[in-house]
Design a protein around this motif. Structure first.
Motif, short mmCIF file in Angstrom:
data_model
loop_
_atom_site.label_atom_id
_atom_site.label_comp_id
_atom_site.label_asym_id
_atom_site.label_seq_id
_atom_site.Cartn_x
_atom_site.Cartn_y
_atom_site.Cartn_z
N GLN A 199 75.19 1.81 34.66
CA GLN A 199 75.85 0.61 35.20
C GLN A 199 77.37 0.75 35.10
O GLN A 199 78.12 0.47 36.04
N TYR A 200 77.83 1.22 33.95
CA TYR A 200 79.27 1.34 33.72
C TYR A 200 79.86 2.51 34.52
O TYR A 200 80.97 2.43 35.04
N ILE A 201 79.09 3.61 34.62
CA ILE A 201 79.57 4.75 35.42
C ILE A 201 79.68 4.34 36.88
O ILE A 201 80.65 4.65 37.58
N CYS A 202 78.69 3.60 37.34
CA CYS A 202 78.67 3.11 38.71
C CYS A 202 79.94 2.28 38.99
O CYS A 202 80.61 2.45 40.00
N GLU A 203 80.25 1.40 38.08
CA GLU A 203 81.41 0.52 38.28
C GLU A 203 82.73 1.28 38.23
O GLU A 203 83.65 0.97 39.01
N VAL A 204 82.86 2.27 37.35
CA VAL A 204 84.15 2.99 37.30
C VAL A 204 84.34 3.88 38.52
O VAL A 204 85.46 4.18 38.92
N ARG A 205 83.23 4.27 39.16
CA ARG A 205 83.35 5.10 40.37
C ARG A 205 83.64 4.25 41.61
O ARG A 205 84.19 4.74 42.58
N ASP A 244 74.36 15.38 30.46
CA ASP A 244 74.57 14.49 31.60
C ASP A 244 73.68 13.26 31.42
O ASP A 244 72.50 13.27 31.78
N PHE A 245 74.25 12.19 30.87
CA PHE A 245 73.46 11.00 30.55
C PHE A 245 73.04 10.24 31.81
O PHE A 245 72.11 9.46 31.78
N SER A 246 73.76 10.45 32.91
CA SER A 246 73.47 9.66 34.11
C SER A 246 72.14 10.07 34.75
O SER A 246 71.68 9.44 35.69
N LYS A 247 71.55 11.17 34.28
CA LYS A 247 70.24 11.58 34.83
C LYS A 247 69.11 10.71 34.29
O LYS A 247 68.04 10.66 34.85
N GLU A 248 69.38 10.07 33.14
CA GLU A 248 68.36 9.19 32.56
C GLU A 248 68.59 7.76 33.05
O GLU A 248 69.70 7.43 33.45
N ASN A 249 67.55 6.95 32.99
CA ASN A 249 67.74 5.54 33.31
C ASN A 249 68.21 4.82 32.06
O ASN A 249 67.42 4.45 31.20
N SER A 303 85.51 -0.42 45.29
CA SER A 303 85.69 -1.85 45.51
C SER A 303 85.81 -2.61 44.18
O SER A 303 86.18 -3.78 44.16
N ILE A 304 85.48 -1.95 43.08
CA ILE A 304 85.56 -2.61 41.77
C ILE A 304 86.78 -2.11 40.98
O ILE A 304 87.30 -2.79 40.10
N GLN A 305 87.24 -0.90 41.35
CA GLN A 305 88.32 -0.26 40.57
C GLN A 305 89.62 -1.06 40.56
O GLN A 305 90.44 -0.90 39.66
N LYS A 306 89.82 -1.91 41.59
CA LYS A 306 91.07 -2.72 41.65
C LYS A 306 91.23 -3.56 40.39
O LYS A 306 92.35 -3.89 40.01
N ASP A 307 90.11 -3.92 39.80
CA ASP A 307 90.13 -4.73 38.59
C ASP A 307 90.36 -3.78 37.41
O ASP A 307 89.42 -3.27 36.80
N SER A 308 91.65 -3.53 37.11
CA SER A 308 91.96 -2.48 36.13
C SER A 308 91.51 -2.86 34.72
O SER A 308 91.21 -1.99 33.90
N MET A 309 91.43 -4.18 34.46
CA MET A 309 90.96 -4.58 33.13
C MET A 309 89.48 -4.20 32.97
O MET A 309 89.06 -3.70 31.94
N ARG A 310 88.68 -4.42 34.04
CA ARG A 310 87.27 -4.04 33.99
C ARG A 310 87.14 -2.52 33.92
O ARG A 310 86.29 -2.01 33.19
N PHE A 311 88.01 -1.80 34.65
CA PHE A 311 87.96 -0.33 34.61
C PHE A 311 88.18 0.17 33.19
O PHE A 311 87.41 0.98 32.67
N ARG A 312 89.23 -0.34 32.55
CA ARG A 312 89.53 0.10 31.18
C ARG A 312 88.39 -0.27 30.22
O ARG A 312 87.99 0.51 29.38
N ARG A 313 87.89 -1.49 30.40
CA ARG A 313 86.82 -1.96 29.50
C ARG A 313 85.54 -1.14 29.68
O ARG A 313 84.84 -0.85 28.72
N ASN A 314 85.25 -0.75 30.94
CA ASN A 314 84.07 0.08 31.18
C ASN A 314 84.23 1.45 30.55
O ASN A 314 83.29 2.00 29.99
N ILE A 315 85.44 2.00 30.61
CA ILE A 315 85.67 3.30 29.96
C ILE A 315 85.45 3.15 28.45
O ILE A 315 84.83 3.99 27.81
N GLU A 316 85.94 2.03 27.94
CA GLU A 316 85.77 1.76 26.51
C GLU A 316 84.27 1.66 26.16
O GLU A 316 83.81 2.24 25.18
N ARG A 317 83.51 0.96 27.02
CA ARG A 317 82.07 0.80 26.74
C ARG A 317 81.34 2.13 26.82
O ARG A 317 80.44 2.40 26.02
N ILE A 318 81.75 2.98 27.77
CA ILE A 318 81.11 4.31 27.85
C ILE A 318 81.46 5.10 26.58
O ILE A 318 80.62 5.80 26.02
N GLY A 319 82.70 4.93 26.09
CA GLY A 319 83.11 5.57 24.84
C GLY A 319 82.24 5.11 23.67
O GLY A 319 81.89 5.90 22.79
#
Ligand code: PRP
Length: 210
Positions: free
Chosen positions: A11-17, A1-6, A20-36
């Motif tokens: 930042q990216y997990i916060c945004e995908v959850r 569980d990486f989210s336990k560390e700072n 109010s930010i999820q409407k931006d599907s391009m950002r959602f996909r890109r954040n998933i990509e960055r977490i990958g």
């Protein structure tokens, strides 16, 4: 569980959850990509390495480089941006794609997972990376594992996921072979009656692709 560390991954997990930010599907996909990408980097530390000599304009240097034979297998649909994130870090690897969807035979909350499409190279003796952003009940991974059986026995398996529920993690621990490693960006405790992770992030496939 990486989210336990700072770390930046939060930042990216916060945004995908964040609804109010999820409407931006391009950002959602890109954040998933960055977490990958970040999960790939962490996972890369556990691969096989061999020493390689490199010639620079001014001399020679030996350096350990990864040599594992990788096959990235993503589970459609939501696995696609995660797959791309992994591919951004591992050049020239082989790729597999498998479809899975929840079928509600009685129209209620019960569901079964249907796997209809699978395109995969041989995974015999290779390192298999399974990419799926959500690990809820674990039924999808269970069915994908079964479907991959015809393609050989991998040397090891890495499951990369963004959010995993305890139930899915426990099932994966039970059904996957010993040489399987789980890389999950954040772990949530609960599943609701429809088998969605709570608080989770919602339906990752819909948020990626409408
Ligand atoms: C979601 C998610 C996983 C699966 C996890 O896919 O992307 O594949 O559910 O649930 P499980 O652990 O309970 O099996 P979904 O079936 O909604 O398909 P989609 O990606 O096409 O939306």
């Amino acid at each position: 569980d990486f989210s336990k560390e700072n770390t930046l991954i939060n930042q990216y997990i916060c945004e995908v959850r964040d609804i109010s930010i999820q409407k931006d599907s391009m950002r959602f996909r890109r954040n998933i990509e960055r977490i990958g990408e970040i999960l790939s980097y962490e996972m890369s530390k556990t691969l096989e390495y061999t020493s390689k000599s490199v010639t620079t304009p001014l001399g020679k240097k030996t350096i350990n480089v990864p040599t594992s034979d990788l096959v990235i297998c993503s589970i459609l649909r939501a696995g696609i941006p995660l797959h791309q994130g992994i591919l951004n870090y591992f050049d020239g690897v082989e790729n597999a794609f498998v479809s899975a969807y929840r079928h509600h035979p009685h129209g209620g909350d019960d569901f079964e997972v249907i796997v209809k499409y699978l395109a995969s190279p041989s995974i015999e003796g290779k390192t298999l990376i399974l990419a799926d952003p959500m690990l809820a009940t674990g039924k999808t991974l269970e069915n994908v594992l079964k479907a991959m059986e015809n393609h050989g026995e991998p040397k090891e398996i890495h499951i990369l996921s963004i959010i995993g529920a305890k139930a899915g993690i426990e099932l994966a621990d039970m059904i996957f072979p010993k040489n399987t490693h789980l890389w999950i960006a954040a772990v949530d405790n609960a599943l609701n009656e429809r088998g969605y992770i709570v608080p989770g992030l919602g339906d990752a496939g819909d948020l990626c692709y409408g």
